[in-house]
Design a protein around this motif. Sequence first.
Motif, PDB file in Angstrom:
ATOM      1  N   ARG A 227      64.490 -66.167  33.927  1.00 31.41           N
ATOM      2  CA  ARG A 227      64.175 -67.218  32.964  1.00 31.41           C
ATOM      3  C   ARG A 227      63.315 -68.340  33.550  1.00 31.41           C
ATOM      4  O   ARG A 227      62.248 -68.669  33.010  1.00 31.41           O
ATOM      5  CB  ARG A 227      65.481 -67.782  32.404  1.00 31.41           C
ATOM      6  CG  ARG A 227      65.315 -68.707  31.237  1.00 31.41           C
ATOM      7  CD  ARG A 227      65.049 -67.953  29.969  1.00 31.41           C
ATOM      8  NE  ARG A 227      64.925 -68.857  28.836  1.00 31.41           N
ATOM      9  CZ  ARG A 227      64.830 -68.453  27.586  1.00 31.41           C
ATOM     10  NH1 ARG A 227      64.828 -67.166  27.321  1.00 31.41           N
ATOM     11  NH2 ARG A 227      64.712 -69.313  26.609  1.00 31.41           N
ATOM     12  N   PRO A 228      63.700 -68.967  34.671  1.00 29.85           N
ATOM     13  CA  PRO A 228      62.852 -70.037  35.207  1.00 29.85           C
ATOM     14  C   PRO A 228      61.515 -69.522  35.716  1.00 29.85           C
ATOM     15  O   PRO A 228      60.515 -70.253  35.663  1.00 29.85           O
ATOM     16  CB  PRO A 228      63.701 -70.629  36.339  1.00 29.85           C
ATOM     17  CG  PRO A 228      64.666 -69.564  36.698  1.00 29.85           C
ATOM     18  CD  PRO A 228      64.938 -68.805  35.446  1.00 29.85           C
TER      19      PRO A 228
ATOM     20  N   ARG B 249      59.642 -67.161  34.405  1.00 33.97           N
ATOM     21  CA  ARG B 249      58.736 -67.028  33.253  1.00 33.97           C
ATOM     22  C   ARG B 249      58.271 -68.400  32.762  1.00 33.97           C
ATOM     23  O   ARG B 249      57.088 -68.594  32.459  1.00 33.97           O
ATOM     24  CB  ARG B 249      59.440 -66.270  32.127  1.00 33.97           C
ATOM     25  CG  ARG B 249      59.726 -64.818  32.459  1.00 33.97           C
ATOM     26  CD  ARG B 249      60.388 -64.116  31.285  1.00 33.97           C
ATOM     27  NE  ARG B 249      60.696 -62.736  31.601  1.00 33.97           N
ATOM     28  CZ  ARG B 249      59.820 -61.724  31.502  1.00 33.97           C
ATOM     29  NH1 ARG B 249      58.588 -61.969  31.088  1.00 33.97           N
ATOM     30  NH2 ARG B 249      60.167 -60.493  31.804  1.00 33.97           N
ATOM     31  N   ARG B 250      59.187 -69.347  32.679  1.00 32.66           N
ATOM     32  CA  ARG B 250      58.823 -70.669  32.166  1.00 32.66           C
ATOM     33  C   ARG B 250      57.855 -71.388  33.114  1.00 32.66           C
ATOM     34  O   ARG B 250      56.860 -71.977  32.679  1.00 32.66           O
ATOM     35  CB  ARG B 250      60.090 -71.513  31.987  1.00 32.66           C
ATOM     36  CG  ARG B 250      60.975 -71.098  30.826  1.00 32.66           C
ATOM     37  CD  ARG B 250      60.484 -71.677  29.514  1.00 32.66           C
ATOM     38  NE  ARG B 250      60.507 -73.125  29.512  1.00 32.66           N
ATOM     39  CZ  ARG B 250      61.570 -73.866  29.204  1.00 32.66           C
ATOM     40  NH1 ARG B 250      62.714 -73.279  28.870  1.00 32.66           N
ATOM     41  NH2 ARG B 250      61.499 -75.183  29.222  1.00 32.66           N
ATOM     42  N   ILE B 251      58.158 -71.345  34.403  1.00 31.57           N
ATOM     43  CA  ILE B 251      57.329 -72.074  35.371  1.00 31.57           C
ATOM     44  C   ILE B 251      55.973 -71.406  35.533  1.00 31.57           C
ATOM     45  O   ILE B 251      54.929 -72.083  35.569  1.00 31.57           O
ATOM     46  CB  ILE B 251      58.061 -72.187  36.718  1.00 31.57           C
ATOM     47  CG1 ILE B 251      59.233 -73.167  36.581  1.00 31.57           C
ATOM     48  CG2 ILE B 251      57.122 -72.619  37.836  1.00 31.57           C
ATOM     49  CD1 ILE B 251      60.116 -73.272  37.802  1.00 31.57           C
TER      50      ILE B 251
ATOM     51  N   ALA C  99      54.365 -69.637  33.367  1.00 28.77           N
ATOM     52  CA  ALA C  99      53.559 -69.911  32.166  1.00 28.77           C
ATOM     53  C   ALA C  99      52.933 -71.297  32.245  1.00 28.77           C
ATOM     54  O   ALA C  99      51.753 -71.487  31.883  1.00 28.77           O
ATOM     55  CB  ALA C  99      54.436 -69.786  30.923  1.00 28.77           C
ATOM     56  N   GLU C 100      53.682 -72.292  32.745  1.00 27.35           N
ATOM     57  CA  GLU C 100      53.137 -73.648  32.867  1.00 27.35           C
ATOM     58  C   GLU C 100      52.082 -73.709  33.961  1.00 27.35           C
ATOM     59  O   GLU C 100      51.052 -74.389  33.820  1.00 27.35           O
ATOM     60  CB  GLU C 100      54.275 -74.616  33.172  1.00 27.35           C
ATOM     61  CG  GLU C 100      53.896 -76.079  33.111  1.00 27.35           C
ATOM     62  CD  GLU C 100      53.514 -76.529  31.711  1.00 27.35           C
ATOM     63  OE1 GLU C 100      52.769 -77.521  31.592  1.00 27.35           O
ATOM     64  OE2 GLU C 100      53.956 -75.886  30.727  1.00 27.35           O
TER      65      GLU C 100
ATOM     66  N   ASP D 275      56.904 -77.385  41.021  1.00 29.86           N
ATOM     67  CA  ASP D 275      57.668 -76.364  40.302  1.00 29.86           C
ATOM     68  C   ASP D 275      57.797 -75.084  41.127  1.00 29.86           C
ATOM     69  O   ASP D 275      58.877 -74.476  41.188  1.00 29.86           O
ATOM     70  CB  ASP D 275      56.985 -76.039  38.964  1.00 29.86           C
ATOM     71  CG  ASP D 275      57.170 -77.147  37.944  1.00 29.86           C
ATOM     72  OD1 ASP D 275      58.164 -77.869  38.040  1.00 29.86           O
ATOM     73  OD2 ASP D 275      56.307 -77.276  37.048  1.00 29.86           O
TER      74      ASP D 275
ATOM     75  N   ILE E  33      59.001 -79.525  35.953  1.00 34.26           N
ATOM     76  CA  ILE E  33      58.902 -79.041  34.579  1.00 34.26           C
ATOM     77  C   ILE E  33      60.101 -79.479  33.743  1.00 34.26           C
ATOM     78  O   ILE E  33      60.027 -79.570  32.511  1.00 34.26           O
ATOM     79  CB  ILE E  33      58.771 -77.498  34.559  1.00 34.26           C
ATOM     80  CG1 ILE E  33      58.338 -77.020  33.172  1.00 34.26           C
ATOM     81  CG2 ILE E  33      60.076 -76.840  34.977  1.00 34.26           C
ATOM     82  CD1 ILE E  33      58.085 -75.524  33.108  1.00 34.26           C
TER      83      ILE E  33
ATOM     84  N   TRP F  77      69.474 -73.783  35.343  1.00 37.76           N
ATOM     85  CA  TRP F  77      68.710 -72.711  35.992  1.00 37.76           C
ATOM     86  C   TRP F  77      69.251 -72.422  37.389  1.00 37.76           C
ATOM     87  O   TRP F  77      69.430 -71.269  37.778  1.00 37.76           O
ATOM     88  CB  TRP F  77      67.242 -73.125  36.094  1.00 37.76           C
ATOM     89  CG  TRP F  77      66.449 -72.893  34.848  1.00 37.76           C
ATOM     90  CD1 TRP F  77      66.810 -72.124  33.778  1.00 37.76           C
ATOM     91  CD2 TRP F  77      65.168 -73.440  34.550  1.00 37.76           C
ATOM     92  NE1 TRP F  77      65.828 -72.151  32.829  1.00 37.76           N
ATOM     93  CE2 TRP F  77      64.801 -72.948  33.275  1.00 37.76           C
ATOM     94  CE3 TRP F  77      64.292 -74.284  35.226  1.00 37.76           C
ATOM     95  CZ2 TRP F  77      63.591 -73.285  32.674  1.00 37.76           C
ATOM     96  CZ3 TRP F  77      63.091 -74.622  34.630  1.00 37.76           C
ATOM     97  CH2 TRP F  77      62.740 -74.132  33.367  1.00 37.76           C
TER      98      TRP F  77
ATOM     99  N   GLU G  71      69.567 -69.938  28.101  1.00 37.23           N
ATOM    100  CA  GLU G  71      68.912 -69.625  29.377  1.00 37.23           C
ATOM    101  C   GLU G  71      69.520 -68.405  30.066  1.00 37.23           C
ATOM    102  O   GLU G  71      69.265 -68.168  31.245  1.00 37.23           O
ATOM    103  CB  GLU G  71      68.980 -70.841  30.306  1.00 37.23           C
ATOM    104  CG  GLU G  71      68.265 -72.069  29.781  1.00 37.23           C
ATOM    105  CD  GLU G  71      66.797 -71.788  29.435  1.00 37.23           C
ATOM    106  OE1 GLU G  71      66.140 -71.062  30.203  1.00 37.23           O
ATOM    107  OE2 GLU G  71      66.320 -72.302  28.406  1.00 37.23           O
TER     108      GLU G  71
END
Length: 625
Positions: A66-67, A69-71, A73-74, A120, A145, A156, A194
């Motif tokens: 999960r983290p 993918r989020r990080i 992407a940013e 990040d 983030i 996370w 999450e």
Amino acid sequence: MASEESRIEDELSHPILLAERVQTAVDEAESFKLECSEVGKQVDRLSQKLRTVVRLATAAPVLYERPIRRIVAEVSKNLERALTLVRKCKRQSILRRVVTITSAADFRKLFNFLESAVGDMKWLLSLFDPDTAGNNGIELSLAPIASNDPILSWVWSFIATVQMGQLPHRIEAANELASLAQDNDRNKKIIVDEGGVSPLLKLLKEGSSPDAQIAAATALYNLAGDQEKVKAIVNEVGVPIIVQVLGDSPMRVQSHVATLVARMAEHDSISQEDFARENVIRPLVTLLSFEMFGEDQSNDQLGKQSIHSLIQINREIEKSTLAKPQSRGSSSSSDSMYRPHSNTYSSSSYSYYSEGSSRGGHHRKERENEKPHVKLQLKISCAAALWMLARGSVLNGRRITETKGLLCLAKLVEKEQGELQFNCLMTIMEITAAAESNAELRRAAFKTNSPAAKAVVDQLLRLIKEVDSPILQIPAVKSIGLLARAFPARETRVIGPLVTQLSHKDLDMGTEAAIALGKFACPDNFLCMEHSKRIIESNAIPPLMKLLRGNEHSWLHGLILLCYLALHSGNTNSLEPTRVLTVLEGADRSALPQHPELRELVSKAIYHLNLYHTGGHSQRMAFVP
């Protein structure tokens, strides 16, 4: 699993390619060379960290995505910003330069974005290396983030540790998640969203240590605060895991898991069915009856009473059909007859039954030597789980009665006190509620010659007559009322105690007694005439008249009972027809406009009393709605 890893690699490859394009654009820049060079350094740092994450992610046996993918992407968004800005610094025509003006402020803004992206990635790498983390191997710093929402960063970190950390760190992280979930509903939602449920279930299932299982069960319990969160646990195939751990774990772990079962069943009826499908009733009843029966007696009784019924119920669940309530007017003296279930065997039920006697076998010695308070807490938790499983479920009520559960509950109500006694009593009340709505269950579980049924009724009557506590007496009175259609006409011992409670100092207690007696006297009860006469002969009218002077709730149910008694009173003079008629006529004139559903019932009762009181004996008839 391979497809999941491939998707993560694809997601990580995109920012790496972007970083290479940025470096190429830096080399081609003609203006703002100093600023572009600084961009190149920042992007190179990002590229190195991205490649490190790829290596660690592909090498990790388990991965919390999960983290990542989020990080990532940013980071990709920030690299695209860098690529767009640096490309503007390439040699261009004069017209293009005028249209696309680049300033030092644009680079300052970009540096901030890239600095956050590096932070990040640094935080993300710390999740894979416990030695660089903070307290107890758990990374407690904040990822940029998540700077506006620190809880997200902590969640996370804790989930990643539960999934990928060493055992001591996993236990600590699970306890931290339990603490966060206990605080508020928003934290629960973040943990579930999450992906925190799956690692907690895995920790619970592994059985690596009792402390780890307790931490996982506590966190799941705190999460399961509403239907949505319970469904999240069910959707992660949590029910089979929970039932397996319940059947084969140390006693203190079983206590926490049974509490989790109760919580899930309380908030979600679908989970009740899922637990029934996994035959959770059997280990719960077995644990509840621990030290109550001899081992051989326990296994024999379970085998004789439950195997065919477990098979039958399992087949019904697979067909997705629950037992439907029977017509209230169809009850008759045949309620005392027993109809055996089919002898067809279901392989799934039979295999569970065969394994059941050996489950937890290697923990038997530990259970025998366990401390008394641990044993008591386990029984309290199991009784609470049975209560919640039986609530509103004919199917689970039938399962409990077809093991030795009913007799076990009666014995615990007799011998125990406090929370355990109350939970057992509430379980009995839910079973009797199911029996009221289901004639088959009523005939099978509450036959007049059934030792378990007799033991239950004995204890209910004992509580009503001997215990001065409405907390216990009210459920007992309700249970007797719910069983009204199971009692034959010759059963004389249940009416008197209920009539006595009509004059109880607690108005709620008296009202519940009126409701229970109403179930004996209502026209839906096949023996309403006989029961009504016995209620009248027990001198119920004086306390009933007093009850009518209470609040609206007591007045309503007292009036209903009074109407039933008037309709079924026969030739007895104990009803005090003149006095009762006066009360009914007063209610008809003053209060019934607020209760239109009672108008017809009161009118019939008045008509019956007028006909009787005026001496038209040869023309009398009982009006049954």
